[in-house]
Write a protein that holds these residues in place. Sequence first.
Motif, PDB file in Angstrom:
ATOM      1  N   GLU A   1      32.089  32.221  45.450  1.00  0.00           N
ATOM      2  CA  GLU A   1      31.121  31.402  46.178  1.00  0.00           C
ATOM      3  C   GLU A   1      31.588  31.105  47.605  1.00  0.00           C
ATOM      4  O   GLU A   1      30.776  31.049  48.525  1.00  0.00           O
ATOM      5  N   TRP A   2      32.912  30.916  47.747  1.00  0.00           N
ATOM      6  CA  TRP A   2      33.416  30.529  49.058  1.00  0.00           C
ATOM      7  C   TRP A   2      34.910  30.797  49.130  1.00  0.00           C
ATOM      8  O   TRP A   2      35.626  30.741  48.122  1.00  0.00           O
ATOM      9  N   GLY A   3      35.395  31.122  50.325  1.00  0.00           N
ATOM     10  CA  GLY A   3      36.831  31.277  50.545  1.00  0.00           C
ATOM     11  C   GLY A   3      37.197  30.720  51.900  1.00  0.00           C
ATOM     12  O   GLY A   3      36.393  30.787  52.839  1.00  0.00           O
ATOM     13  N   ASN A   4      38.386  30.169  52.012  1.00  0.00           N
ATOM     14  CA  ASN A   4      38.796  29.633  53.314  1.00  0.00           C
ATOM     15  C   ASN A   4      39.233  30.776  54.239  1.00  0.00           C
ATOM     16  O   ASN A   4      39.337  31.934  53.796  1.00  0.00           O
ATOM     17  N   PRO A   5      39.475  30.496  55.514  1.00  0.00           N
ATOM     18  CA  PRO A   5      39.845  31.572  56.448  1.00  0.00           C
ATOM     19  C   PRO A   5      41.055  32.387  56.006  1.00  0.00           C
ATOM     20  O   PRO A   5      41.102  33.599  56.248  1.00  0.00           O
ATOM     21  N   SER A   6      42.033  31.742  55.356  1.00  0.00           N
ATOM     22  CA  SER A   6      43.197  32.498  54.878  1.00  0.00           C
ATOM     23  C   SER A   6      42.784  33.518  53.829  1.00  0.00           C
ATOM     24  O   SER A   6      43.333  34.628  53.777  1.00  0.00           O
TER      25      SER A   6
ATOM     26  N   LEU B   1      42.898  37.619  54.001  1.00  0.00           N
ATOM     27  CA  LEU B   1      43.611  38.351  52.956  1.00  0.00           C
ATOM     28  C   LEU B   1      42.776  39.523  52.443  1.00  0.00           C
ATOM     29  O   LEU B   1      43.308  40.614  52.211  1.00  0.00           O
ATOM     30  N   VAL B   2      41.466  39.293  52.255  1.00  0.00           N
ATOM     31  CA  VAL B   2      40.607  40.355  51.712  1.00  0.00           C
ATOM     32  C   VAL B   2      39.908  41.146  52.813  1.00  0.00           C
ATOM     33  O   VAL B   2      39.179  42.101  52.528  1.00  0.00           O
TER      34      VAL B   2
ATOM     35  N   LEU C   1      36.575  39.115  42.048  1.00  0.00           N
ATOM     36  CA  LEU C   1      37.959  39.117  42.516  1.00  0.00           C
ATOM     37  C   LEU C   1      38.647  40.482  42.340  1.00  0.00           C
ATOM     38  O   LEU C   1      39.331  40.948  43.260  1.00  0.00           O
ATOM     39  N   PRO C   2      38.499  41.173  41.185  1.00  0.00           N
ATOM     40  CA  PRO C   2      39.176  42.473  41.025  1.00  0.00           C
ATOM     41  C   PRO C   2      38.726  43.517  42.046  1.00  0.00           C
ATOM     42  O   PRO C   2      39.494  44.433  42.373  1.00  0.00           O
ATOM     43  N   ASP C   3      37.489  43.368  42.556  1.00  0.00           N
ATOM     44  CA  ASP C   3      36.993  44.339  43.539  1.00  0.00           C
ATOM     45  C   ASP C   3      37.639  44.118  44.905  1.00  0.00           C
ATOM     46  O   ASP C   3      37.746  45.060  45.707  1.00  0.00           O
ATOM     47  N   LEU C   4      38.081  42.888  45.165  1.00  0.00           N
ATOM     48  CA  LEU C   4      38.664  42.569  46.467  1.00  0.00           C
ATOM     49  C   LEU C   4      40.188  42.592  46.452  1.00  0.00           C
ATOM     50  O   LEU C   4      40.810  42.908  47.463  1.00  0.00           O
ATOM     51  N   LEU C   5      40.767  42.239  45.308  1.00  0.00           N
ATOM     52  CA  LEU C   5      42.220  42.157  45.202  1.00  0.00           C
ATOM     53  C   LEU C   5      42.700  42.976  44.002  1.00  0.00           C
ATOM     54  O   LEU C   5      42.707  42.485  42.869  1.00  0.00           O
ATOM     55  N   PRO C   6      43.123  44.228  44.239  1.00  0.00           N
ATOM     56  CA  PRO C   6      43.661  45.056  43.149  1.00  0.00           C
ATOM     57  C   PRO C   6      45.076  44.611  42.777  1.00  0.00           C
ATOM     58  O   PRO C   6      46.064  45.184  43.233  1.00  0.00           O
TER      59      PRO C   6
ATOM     60  N   GLN D   1      48.160  46.639  49.883  1.00  0.00           N
ATOM     61  CA  GLN D   1      47.035  46.861  50.787  1.00  0.00           C
ATOM     62  C   GLN D   1      47.455  47.869  51.842  1.00  0.00           C
ATOM     63  O   GLN D   1      48.064  47.525  52.853  1.00  0.00           O
ATOM     64  N   GLY D   2      47.168  49.135  51.577  1.00  0.00           N
ATOM     65  CA  GLY D   2      47.625  50.188  52.473  1.00  0.00           C
ATOM     66  C   GLY D   2      49.137  50.245  52.462  1.00  0.00           C
ATOM     67  O   GLY D   2      49.763  50.386  51.423  1.00  0.00           O
ATOM     68  N   ALA D   3      49.742  50.102  53.635  1.00  0.00           N
ATOM     69  CA  ALA D   3      51.201  50.148  53.734  1.00  0.00           C
ATOM     70  C   ALA D   3      51.838  48.773  53.534  1.00  0.00           C
ATOM     71  O   ALA D   3      53.055  48.646  53.555  1.00  0.00           O
ATOM     72  N   ILE D   4      51.005  47.746  53.346  1.00  0.00           N
ATOM     73  CA  ILE D   4      51.512  46.373  53.221  1.00  0.00           C
ATOM     74  C   ILE D   4      51.623  45.975  51.748  1.00  0.00           C
ATOM     75  O   ILE D   4      50.651  46.070  51.000  1.00  0.00           O
ATOM     76  N   SER D   5      52.809  45.548  51.359  1.00  0.00           N
ATOM     77  CA  SER D   5      53.030  45.060  50.000  1.00  0.00           C
ATOM     78  C   SER D   5      53.212  43.550  50.050  1.00  0.00           C
ATOM     79  O   SER D   5      53.988  43.037  50.865  1.00  0.00           O
ATOM     80  N   ARG D   6      52.515  42.858  49.188  1.00  0.00           N
ATOM     81  CA  ARG D   6      52.618  41.406  49.148  1.00  0.00           C
ATOM     82  C   ARG D   6      52.967  40.947  47.730  1.00  0.00           C
ATOM     83  O   ARG D   6      52.672  41.638  46.747  1.00  0.00           O
ATOM     84  N   VAL D   7      53.575  39.764  47.660  1.00  0.00           N
ATOM     85  CA  VAL D   7      53.758  39.075  46.384  1.00  0.00           C
ATOM     86  C   VAL D   7      52.994  37.768  46.491  1.00  0.00           C
ATOM     87  O   VAL D   7      53.233  36.966  47.404  1.00  0.00           O
TER      88      VAL D   7
END
Length: 226
Positions: free
Chosen positions: A40-45, A49-50, A62-67, A99-105
């Motif tokens: 429904e809503w997400g903040n700027p952060s 991120l997505v 969520l699974p479509d935006l954040l694998p 996300q591409g070449a970027i890995s996040r935890v």
Amino acid sequence: MNSNAASSVEQLQATLSKMEASLAAIADAVVWLDATLQIEWGNPSFTRLVDLPQDALAGKLLPDLLPLTQAGRPIAAEAYPDVRVLRGDLNRCEYELQQGAISRVLEISGNCITLGEKSSILLTLRDITCERRITTEQQRAEQEQERYVSLLQATLESTADGVLVVTRDRNTPVYNQKFLQMWEMPESLMQTGHADERLAVLSQKTKNPEAFLKRVWELFLDRPEE
């Protein structure tokens, strides 16, 4: 609309604006989902991120935006944090995001919130990539140090000489078995007490204890400053 009602609406709108401004200011990503798990809503952060604008979030899953993955493996839909919050079995959990070449935890926590008859899911996503990288580097450094100490100990044990290392703070952290045998020193004595006590015991095994201790501390004091 009477003046009292209009005033209440204005106050509510002002409160909502303050809440939205507060959520926009925090570094953590925050996202609201409805009971059907649609965003429904997400903040700027979260939008950063997505990589989607705010007006494009509504209705997305969520699974479509954040694998998300865990231990390098994609997680099943039923293991996603929003589903787990809905089931009531998510407190705080770590996930990986490529996300591409970027890995996040990401450390994700959430709550199920009921307003009137409507239920919503609130998720907070904290990027802990730097923290985990520092932890990993510390663990790697500790493992390397342990490997070095093991190699040093193996080298000392292979020599025919008795070796005792005395540090500037007068500890004796390194010695070999040959040293214990030559001086008939119980290992228990090497693991407790102060270096001065150990050297005092050693000196009593020499013909001239005073000269022995004097020479030891001369060598100690002659070390160059580090």
